[in-house]
Design a protein around this motif. Structure first.
Motif, PDB file in Angstrom:
ATOM      1  N   ASP A  90       0.825  -1.215   0.000  1.00 15.76           N
ATOM      2  CA  ASP A  90       0.000   0.000   0.000  1.00 15.76           C
ATOM      3  C   ASP A  90       0.855   1.260   0.000  1.00 15.76           C
ATOM      4  OD1 ASP A  90      -2.382  -1.387  -0.081  1.00 15.76           O
ATOM      5  OD2 ASP A  90      -2.732  -1.261   2.080  1.00 15.76           O
ATOM      6  N   HIS A  93       2.150   2.239  -3.494  1.00 18.95           N
ATOM      7  CA  HIS A  93       1.219   2.730  -4.515  1.00 18.95           C
ATOM      8  C   HIS A  93       1.483   4.180  -4.934  1.00 18.95           C
ATOM      9  CE1 HIS A  93      -1.281  -0.737  -5.192  1.00 18.95           C
ATOM     10  NE2 HIS A  93      -1.438  -0.903  -3.903  1.00 18.95           N
ATOM     11  N   ASP A  97       2.343   5.397  -8.713  1.00 21.60           N
ATOM     12  CA  ASP A  97       1.590   6.441  -9.425  1.00 21.60           C
ATOM     13  C   ASP A  97       2.528   7.510  -9.983  1.00 21.60           C
ATOM     14  OD1 ASP A  97      -0.732   5.060  -8.777  1.00 21.60           O
ATOM     15  OD2 ASP A  97      -1.274   6.424  -7.141  1.00 21.60           O
TER      16      ASP A  97
END
Length: 143
Positions: A90, A93, A97
């Motif tokens: 997590d 991420h 991006d």
């Protein structure tokens, strides 16, 4: 010895999120800054990557070479690096991006942001002489 206070752990975890990244160089610099904030040496990073059972080790020379190149590192390297820094899936991420956004721009050549920043500096520096100032003007007017 006691564990650090939960708020200290939370503060250090928040610092794993990258800021708004605008260039390949900034992305690489933020990767290095993350490792520094986490107080990991290059040797510790390599050891952590081995402990994770990654196919690719992160030897200090490789990390140094990748972070000093004038291009965006491959995502596999970035993912292994972030995992070795202790980031969860997590937490990786936002990095993914940012990486995808930079990759979509298609700039695999030396960072244009660094080149653009150098041109005004040449014109503003009177010690650079007229030859250098003229070249900076000519480069901008050609755009």
């Amino acid at each position: 010895m006691t564990d650090p206070a939960p708020e200290n752990n939370e503060a250090s975890r928040k610092s794993t999120r990258p800021p708004r990244i605008n260039s390949h160089k900034q992305f690489r610099d933020e990767m290095a800054a993350l490792r520094a904030r986490l107080s990991l040496s290059l040797q510790q990073l390599d050891h952590a990557s081995q402990q994770l059972g990654r196919d690719k080790r992160l030897p200090p020379a490789t990390v140094s070479n990748v972070l000093n190149r004038d291009r965006l590192p491959e995502w596999d390297f970035v993912a292994d690096y972030l995992a070795a820094c202790g980031l969860s899936e997590d937490e990786r991420h936002p990095w993914r991006d940012a990486w995808q956004e930079l990759r979509a721009r298609g700039h695999d050549t030396p960072d244009e942001a660094a080149q653009a920043a150098a041109a005004p500096a040449l014109e503003a520096d009177p010690a650079a002489g007229p030859h250098h100032r003229g070249r900076a003007r000519a480069a901008r007017s050609a755009v």
